[in-house]
Design a protein around this motif. Structure first.
Motif, PDB file in Angstrom:
ATOM      1  N   ASP A 236     -55.813 115.375 -56.693  1.00  0.00           N
ATOM      2  CA  ASP A 236     -56.366 114.641 -55.549  1.00  0.00           C
ATOM      3  C   ASP A 236     -55.721 113.274 -55.355  1.00  0.00           C
ATOM      4  N   ARG A 258     -49.817 110.574 -44.311  1.00  0.00           N
ATOM      5  CA  ARG A 258     -50.761 110.420 -43.203  1.00  0.00           C
ATOM      6  C   ARG A 258     -52.182 110.468 -43.742  1.00  0.00           C
ATOM      7  N   GLY A 259     -53.114 110.020 -42.927  1.00  0.00           N
ATOM      8  CA  GLY A 259     -54.511 110.064 -43.326  1.00  0.00           C
ATOM      9  C   GLY A 259     -55.294 108.930 -42.701  1.00  0.00           C
ATOM     10  N   MET A 260     -56.540 108.809 -43.109  1.00  0.00           N
ATOM     11  CA  MET A 260     -57.426 107.771 -42.590  1.00  0.00           C
ATOM     12  C   MET A 260     -57.339 106.527 -43.448  1.00  0.00           C
ATOM     13  N   PHE A 306     -54.314 105.952 -48.007  1.00  0.00           N
ATOM     14  CA  PHE A 306     -54.703 106.894 -46.952  1.00  0.00           C
ATOM     15  C   PHE A 306     -55.629 107.949 -47.563  1.00  0.00           C
ATOM     16  N   ILE A 307     -56.640 108.328 -46.793  1.00  0.00           N
ATOM     17  CA  ILE A 307     -57.595 109.332 -47.263  1.00  0.00           C
ATOM     18  C   ILE A 307     -57.484 110.581 -46.396  1.00  0.00           C
ATOM     19  N   HIS A 308     -57.303 111.735 -47.040  1.00  0.00           N
ATOM     20  CA  HIS A 308     -57.246 113.006 -46.319  1.00  0.00           C
ATOM     21  C   HIS A 308     -58.655 113.545 -46.108  1.00  0.00           C
ATOM     22  N   ASP A 309     -58.773 114.530 -45.227  1.00  0.00           N
ATOM     23  CA  ASP A 309     -60.086 115.098 -44.912  1.00  0.00           C
ATOM     24  C   ASP A 309     -60.811 115.636 -46.142  1.00  0.00           C
ATOM     25  N   ASP A 310     -60.050 116.123 -47.134  1.00  0.00           N
ATOM     26  CA  ASP A 310     -60.674 116.681 -48.337  1.00  0.00           C
ATOM     27  C   ASP A 310     -60.924 115.631 -49.416  1.00  0.00           C
ATOM     28  N   THR A 312     -58.613 113.628 -50.709  1.00  0.00           N
ATOM     29  CA  THR A 312     -57.396 113.292 -51.442  1.00  0.00           C
ATOM     30  C   THR A 312     -56.944 111.875 -51.080  1.00  0.00           C
ATOM     31  N   ALA A 314     -53.886 109.180 -50.919  1.00  0.00           N
ATOM     32  CA  ALA A 314     -52.437 109.003 -50.895  1.00  0.00           C
ATOM     33  C   ALA A 314     -52.124 107.511 -51.045  1.00  0.00           C
TER      34      ALA A 314
END
Length: 355
Positions: A236, A258-260, A306-310, A312, A314
């Motif tokens: 993760d 990419r991510g939030m 960066f935060i992924h939808d699951d 994870t 980054a």
């Protein structure tokens, strides 16, 4: 002030900016007042005016400073001073809360470099035009910071990447400013007790060492690869790949993350991300870097996560890193054990050892 002769114009610029932002007392403390004409009511030499920075208050009519004026002065002085302000914004042990809060607003941004100049650097460093090196290359910058400018691109196999290009002239200006800052910190420590008490010269020396390393994109690439190795078994946590065939000391090509934004609570909630879990996992990442790997990311602000939808996480931007020796790790371990146990005597001993 013999050392000023090498960088007289820059010393004069610094003194002028400080006085313009009602920081004239600092001009006196730093011993650069004779480089600009003295104007009554613009800072003067009254040592009592240093009370403003001790309390975090301001009275501009008396020539005293304020947190906002300090931030504006650092922004006007450029990238090296902006980065120093960002560092100080994390040091609540050195500055009053009002200053820490204001300096946290500093953004490492700069006017975009003309794309012709960016292309010239890529051509000189990598030997070809961007269109020959990448399947696509976007002339519009993703971000323009004080040291480098980032552009989106795509490799021939379709991999999205970010190409970071060092700004022309950035190294010369940063190295000059670091030398000046080290001179000024040493002088302030001799002239002003509070600067001596916080070891201003030591703070600036450590800052200079870190920032010089950030100028070398080869080193940043090596840092990224070390983090990738350290987190190879953490499913993760994602570290971008380095594409060495498109990397030099002035150009760095990394897998695009990419991510939030980790601080965007609305977006995280809308995606169903467990924010408490992200916070806990972030703390675990820092603890792993500190106590297991002893090699840590030294610039983990929200823009570098960066935060992924699951859920994870980054990590990006590995120019600023730090290493922890065995002795320091032992002191930090004792500190955390004392906190968990609620043992005041043990905690005091650990803090004494750390300082």
């Amino acid at each position: 002030m013999a050392e000023a002769t090498t960088h007289t114009a820059r010393y004069r610029e610094i003194a002028t900016v400080l006085r313009r932002h009602s920081l004239g007392f600092m001009v006196g403390l730093l011993g650069i007042g004779r480089l600009v004409p003295f104007r009554r009511g613009n800072g003067g030499r009254n040592g009592a005016r240093t009370r403003a920075i001790d309390t975090g208050t301001a009275a501009q009519s008396n020539g005293e400073t304020s947190p906002e004026h300090l931030r504006l002065a650092l922004e006007e002085l450029g990238p090296t001073f902006i980065k120093l302000g960002q560092l100080l914004s994390t040091r609540s042990d050195l500055l009053p809360p009002a200053y820490v809060e204001e300096l946290a607003k500093l953004q490492d941004a700069a006017p975009p470099v003309p794309v012709a100049d960016i292309r010239a650097v890529i051509r000189r460093e990598l030997g070809s035009e961007p269109e020959e090196l990448f399947a696509t290359f976007d002339d519009r910058p993703l971000a323009s910071a004080s040291i480098g400018q980032a552009h989106a691109a795509t490799l021939d196999d379709g991999t999205p990447v970010v190409v970071k290009v060092r700004r022309p002239g950035a190294v010369a200006r940063v190295l000059e400013d670091l030398e000046i800052l080290q001179n000024l910190a040493a002088r302030a420590s001799r002239r002003w007790g509070p600067a001596r008490d916080i070891d201003a010269a030591g703070v600036v020396d450590e800052f200079a060492q870190t920032l010089r390393a950030e100028l070398d994109y080869l080193q940043e690439g090596r840092n990224a690869e070390r983090f990738a190795e350290d987190f190879a078994h953490e499913a993760d946590v994602v570290i971008p790949r380095v594409f060495w065939e498109h990397t030099t000391s002035r150009v760095l090509t990394l897998e695009r993350m990419r991510g939030m934004n980790v601080g965007d609570a609305v977006a995280l909630d809308a995606a169903g991300v467990d924010r408490k879990r992200v916070a806990r996992r972030g703390a675990e990442i820092v603890l792993k870097m500190t106590f297991e790997d002893r090699f840590f990311h030294a610039d983990l602000h929200p823009g570098n996560l960066f935060i992924h939808d699951d859920g994870t996480i980054a990590l990006i931007d590995f120019g600023m890193v730090g290493a922890i020796g065995e002795e320091l790790r032992g002191h930090l371990s004792t500190l955390f054990v004392a906190l968990v146990r609620g043992n005041p005597a043990m905690l005091a001993g650990a803090l004494t050892s750390l300082s």
